[in-house]
Design a protein around this motif. Structure first.
Motif, mmCIF file in Angstrom:
data_model
loop_
_atom_site.group_PDB
_atom_site.id
_atom_site.type_symbol
_atom_site.label_atom_id
_atom_site.label_comp_id
_atom_site.label_asym_id
_atom_site.label_seq_id
_atom_site.Cartn_x
_atom_site.Cartn_y
_atom_site.Cartn_z
ATOM 1 N N UNK A 45 0.837 -1.196 0.000
ATOM 2 C CA UNK A 45 0.000 0.000 0.000
ATOM 3 C C UNK A 45 0.875 1.250 0.000
ATOM 4 N N UNK A 46 0.593 2.182 -0.904
ATOM 5 C CA UNK A 46 1.317 3.443 -0.967
ATOM 6 C C UNK A 46 2.559 3.436 -1.836
ATOM 7 N N UNK A 47 2.891 2.301 -2.415
ATOM 8 C CA UNK A 47 4.053 2.236 -3.300
ATOM 9 C C UNK A 47 3.820 3.129 -4.516
ATOM 10 N N UNK A 48 4.801 3.954 -4.835
ATOM 11 C CA UNK A 48 4.745 4.786 -6.026
ATOM 12 C C UNK A 48 5.736 4.265 -7.050
ATOM 13 N N UNK A 49 5.308 4.177 -8.301
ATOM 14 C CA UNK A 49 6.182 3.702 -9.372
ATOM 15 C C UNK A 49 6.124 4.711 -10.514
ATOM 16 N N UNK A 50 7.300 5.212 -10.893
ATOM 17 C CA UNK A 50 7.398 6.142 -12.016
ATOM 18 C C UNK A 50 8.179 5.474 -13.138
ATOM 19 N N UNK A 51 7.677 5.632 -14.362
ATOM 20 C CA UNK A 51 8.338 5.102 -15.549
ATOM 21 C C UNK A 51 8.765 6.296 -16.395
ATOM 22 N N UNK A 52 10.076 6.413 -16.628
ATOM 23 C CA UNK A 52 10.639 7.530 -17.390
ATOM 24 C C UNK A 52 11.217 7.031 -18.707
ATOM 25 N N UNK A 53 10.985 7.773 -19.760
ATOM 26 C CA UNK A 53 11.645 7.546 -21.037
ATOM 27 C C UNK A 53 12.893 8.425 -21.024
ATOM 28 N N UNK A 54 14.040 7.818 -20.793
ATOM 29 C CA UNK A 54 15.291 8.571 -20.698
ATOM 30 C C UNK A 54 15.629 9.188 -22.048
ATOM 31 N N UNK B 224 6.478 8.632 -18.549
ATOM 32 C CA UNK B 224 5.460 7.886 -19.295
ATOM 33 C C UNK B 224 4.259 7.532 -18.439
ATOM 34 N N UNK B 225 4.520 7.230 -17.166
ATOM 35 C CA UNK B 225 3.419 6.797 -16.318
ATOM 36 C C UNK B 225 3.836 6.931 -14.855
ATOM 37 N N UNK B 226 2.828 7.114 -14.000
ATOM 38 C CA UNK B 226 3.045 7.098 -12.551
ATOM 39 C C UNK B 226 1.895 6.327 -11.929
ATOM 40 N N UNK B 227 2.246 5.423 -11.041
ATOM 41 C CA UNK B 227 1.264 4.552 -10.402
ATOM 42 C C UNK B 227 1.451 4.639 -8.892
#
Length: 130
Positions: free
Chosen positions: A73-82, A88-91
């Motif tokens: 619970x509360x985990x944040x995941x960011x996906x970056x296009x370097x 690209x996305x944040x969850x």
């Protein structure tokens, strides 16, 4: 004489720093004898014992993309296009044990940052898509 120390957070649970000092200061404890204090930078106290902090779930390949399964619970995941220089996305996991799936359809370099709640460590990793 200098003492090997571990710097703890304000709760006295999580190691936030380590080093050597002539005396122990506020929120400092002696590092385990004979060990380099920097070995404990990813540790915390659990039931009075100094133990390694767990890693959050890591991404695995699935058909059509990637999955980070069982996020706390509360985990944040960011996906970056370097390569493209964009997010690209944040969850954010709104419940414990939630799965996050994502795709990286184009060739390039991507960075994934997983920011899990304590006691987990944060993880930053690079994914290359040929």
């Amino acid at each position: 004489m200098t003492l090997a120390f571990l710097q703890l957070d304000e709760t006295g649970v999580y190691v936030t720093g380590a080093g050597y000092a002539p005396a122990l200061g506020e929120n400092m404890v002696a590092a385990p004898e004979g060990r380099d204090p920097s070995e404990f930078l990813r540790h915390y106290y659990l039931d009075g014992f100094l133990v390694p902090r767990p890693q959050p779930p890591l991404p695995v390949r699935i058909p059509g993309g990637w999955q980070v399964g069982g996020c706390p619970l509360g985990t944040g995941i960011a996906v970056y296009d370097v390569t493209g220089g964009e997010i690209l996305d944040y969850f954010t996991a709104s419940s414990g044990g939630q799965d996050y799936e994502f795709a990286l359809p184009d060739a390039g370099t991507y960075r994934l940052e997983i920011d899990a709640p304590d006691p987990f460590t944060d993880v930053k990793l690079t994914i290359e898509v040929p």
